[in-house]
Design a protein around this motif. Structure first.
Motif, PDB file in Angstrom:
ATOM      1  N   VAL A  96      41.835  38.649  51.053  1.00 22.44           N
ATOM      2  CA  VAL A  96      40.906  39.503  50.309  1.00 22.44           C
ATOM      3  C   VAL A  96      40.274  38.729  49.158  1.00 22.44           C
ATOM      4  O   VAL A  96      39.084  38.823  48.903  1.00 22.44           O
ATOM      5  CB  VAL A  96      41.645  40.750  49.763  1.00 22.44           C
ATOM      6  N   GLY A  97      41.067  37.923  48.477  1.00 23.21           N
ATOM      7  CA  GLY A  97      40.558  37.143  47.357  1.00 23.21           C
ATOM      8  C   GLY A  97      41.692  36.576  46.539  1.00 23.21           C
ATOM      9  O   GLY A  97      42.867  36.616  46.943  1.00 23.21           O
ATOM     10  N   TYR A  98      41.358  36.024  45.401  1.00 24.22           N
ATOM     11  CA  TYR A  98      42.338  35.394  44.518  1.00 24.22           C
ATOM     12  C   TYR A  98      42.361  36.128  43.175  1.00 24.22           C
ATOM     13  O   TYR A  98      41.335  36.582  42.670  1.00 24.22           O
ATOM     14  CB  TYR A  98      41.985  33.918  44.288  1.00 24.22           C
ATOM     15  N   ILE A  99      43.555  36.216  42.610  1.00 27.54           N
ATOM     16  CA  ILE A  99      43.752  36.833  41.307  1.00 27.54           C
ATOM     17  C   ILE A  99      44.609  35.886  40.471  1.00 27.54           C
ATOM     18  O   ILE A  99      45.286  34.998  41.009  1.00 27.54           O
ATOM     19  CB  ILE A  99      44.408  38.233  41.449  1.00 27.54           C
ATOM     20  N   LYS A 100      44.616  36.056  39.166  1.00 30.45           N
ATOM     21  CA  LYS A 100      45.301  35.101  38.291  1.00 30.45           C
ATOM     22  C   LYS A 100      46.793  35.005  38.564  1.00 30.45           C
ATOM     23  O   LYS A 100      47.356  33.921  38.632  1.00 30.45           O
ATOM     24  CB  LYS A 100      45.064  35.478  36.830  1.00 30.45           C
ATOM     25  N   SER A 101      47.461  36.158  38.705  1.00 29.69           N
ATOM     26  CA  SER A 101      48.912  36.123  38.890  1.00 29.69           C
ATOM     27  C   SER A 101      49.341  37.219  39.852  1.00 29.69           C
ATOM     28  O   SER A 101      48.619  38.194  40.091  1.00 29.69           O
ATOM     29  CB  SER A 101      49.626  36.309  37.542  1.00 29.69           C
ATOM     30  N   GLU A 102      50.511  37.037  40.405  1.00 29.08           N
ATOM     31  CA  GLU A 102      51.049  38.034  41.334  1.00 29.08           C
ATOM     32  C   GLU A 102      51.332  39.342  40.601  1.00 29.08           C
ATOM     33  O   GLU A 102      51.148  40.425  41.163  1.00 29.08           O
ATOM     34  CB  GLU A 102      52.334  37.500  41.991  1.00 29.08           C
ATOM     35  N   GLU A 103      51.763  39.232  39.370  1.00 27.85           N
ATOM     36  CA  GLU A 103      52.033  40.428  38.582  1.00 27.85           C
ATOM     37  C   GLU A 103      50.773  41.269  38.414  1.00 27.85           C
ATOM     38  O   GLU A 103      50.795  42.494  38.562  1.00 27.85           O
ATOM     39  CB  GLU A 103      52.582  40.028  37.213  1.00 27.85           C
ATOM     40  N   SER A 104      49.638  40.589  38.156  1.00 24.55           N
ATOM     41  CA  SER A 104      48.368  41.299  38.013  1.00 24.55           C
ATOM     42  C   SER A 104      47.959  41.933  39.326  1.00 24.55           C
ATOM     43  O   SER A 104      47.470  43.068  39.365  1.00 24.55           O
ATOM     44  CB  SER A 104      47.275  40.343  37.538  1.00 24.55           C
TER      45      SER A 104
END
Length: 456
Positions: A96-104
């Protein structure tokens, strides 16, 4: 040595040396630094070759080729080094895409999908990966992508809140803005010289609704609801001007030409005036706040000057002498100076005045403590016996009680001066022995007379 091959190898060695040195010391500028050093070295080392155009051109071409290759390699390495660590979001096997952290990412998944009334099964994974910074999605963008893939029948809408109360949802925030601005413009036409707004707080939040949800309103429906139910209260702020009066102050001057407690106005005070500009707030035509912006004096007030007596002497009234005190009033009995019962609590209850007596008290002359008007004179059914009350102005009154029968010398409405005889000491009413009960009242409240006849 003027051997071209040898010179070329030497130049290449210098170039590599300069490149390594520049990369260590100046990471972000090493290419420019190295090329600069190499250019200087090339010119200085091959000065002799300038005498031969052919030799110079050959060396220059070789130099440019080598520099281009090394620069390209450096740029490629630098480009690869810009990748950062991120969390790849995978939904049902597709990225789907990339996010800064897994927690986010987990937080976004929970906050987004719990708002959806859907039972669609899905499998979501989070993996650590490296990517370019520009590939990292914002929280809102990732939320939108998840909704599109999991619940395609949902759309992103804008919820409209008035004072934190949800009113409706619209497809675009611009729709709500448009309706509210139209209402605001209509109010501005009514108050062209004022700053117009609404008293309520209007806010917007994004949410996900089914495209068929009836709570998604169009422009017309929102406009009708706001007008019909008067959900918004217009308020306007404007400048108001007026001519206001300025009160005068009073200046007291001590004088020995008057007795203590007496006073007279030497100069009457006069009010001034000023031009006032106020910032006034109206809510639905009702004034709720007024703030002074500035004031410009037009006419200054004139202070009132009052002379206050300082003489503390006896007053000769012809047939008798009245003792002046350091207080506001003269002594209220001629010849008696003993306070037999002070103001305050005693065995018989709360005493509201002071009792004055002495040897052969009965028949002693009772005098007015200060100038004033007699308001009451006669018999009291409340225990005072024969009594007199005098109004001295400004809320100050005195009361004289328990006087002898047929001894009152004044009637209601009489004007008396300080020391004027008003009756004689007796034992009438609720009394145990001949004495004068003397009270001082300020705006109807009984206070300790000792403060006003120089005892304290």
């Amino acid at each position: 040595m003027n051997n071209p091959i040898y010179n070329l190898i030497s130049a290449l060695g210098a170039f590599v040396t300069g490149l390594v040195t520049g990369a260590i010391r100046f990471y972000k500028r090493y290419i420019l630094f190295t090329l600069k050093n190499l250019s200087i070295y090339f010119i200085n080392y091959n000065k002799k070759s300038f005498s031969s155009v052919k030799t110079f051109l050959v060396r220059a071409i070789v130099f440019i080729l080598i520099a281009s290759v090394i620069s390209g390699v450096a740029v490629f390495i630098n480009t690869r080094s810009t990748k950062v660590e991120a969390t790849k979001v995978i939904l049902n096997g597709d990225t789907v895409g990339y996010i800064k952290s897994e927690e986010s990412a987990e937080k976004i998944e929970k906050s987004t999908l719990k708002k959806l009334n859907t039972k669609t099964d899905y499998e979501i994974e989070f993996k650590t990966a490296k990517t370019e910074p520009y590939n990292i999605l914002s929280d809102e963008a990732l939320s939108d992508l998840l909704v599109q893939k999991i619940a395609p029948d949902y759309i992103k809408v804008c919820e409209v809140y008035i004072d934190d109360r949800l009113i409706c949802a619209v497809e675009e925030q611009l729709t709500a803005h448009s309706v509210i601005n139209e209402l605001l413009e209509a109010e501005k036409k009514k108050n062209k010289k004022a700053s117009v707004s609404f008293a309520e707080t209007i806010s917007y939040k994004y949410a996900y609704y089914k495209s068929s949800d009836e709570n998604i309103w169009n422009k017309e429906r929102l406009n009708l609801a706001l007008k019909t139910f008067e959900l918004l209260t217009p308020q306007h702020v404007e400048c108001e001007t007026k001519i206001a009066s300025v009160p005068f102050d009073t200046v007291d001057i001590e004088t020995n030409t008057l007795f203590i407690g007496d006073s007279r106005v030497r100069r009457k005070g006069k009010k001034g005036s000023e031009y006032v500009i106020d910032l006034v707030t109206y809510i639905d035509k009702k004034k709720v706040l007024s703030q002074n912006l500035t004031s410009l004096q037009i006419k200054a007030p004139v202070s009132q000057v009052v002379e206050k007596g300082m003489r503390a002497e006896s007053i000769s009234m012809g047939g008798y002498t009245v003792t002046q005190t350091s207080g506001y009033f003269c002594w209220p009995v001629v010849g008696l100076h003993t306070v037999t019962s002070p103001f305050g609590w005693r065995s018989l209850g709360n005493h509201k005045g002071i009792d004055i007596s002495g040897a052969n008290a009965s028949g002693s002359l009772v005098v007015a403590g200060a100038s004033g008007v007699v308001t009451e004179a006669g018999w009291s059914t409340g225990g005072y016996g024969n009594y007199v009350m005098i109004d001295h102005g400004n809320g100050v009154e005195t009361l004289y009680a328990h006087m002898l029968d047929d001894s009152l010398m004044v009637s209601a409405g009489d004007h008396v001066t300080k020391g004027y005889a008003i009756g004689r000491v007796g034992n009438t009413g609720y009394s145990f022995g001949a004495h004068l009960h003397f009270e001082v009242r300020i705006n109807g409240t009984r206070v300790n007379p000792a403060w006003y006849i120089g005892l304290e």
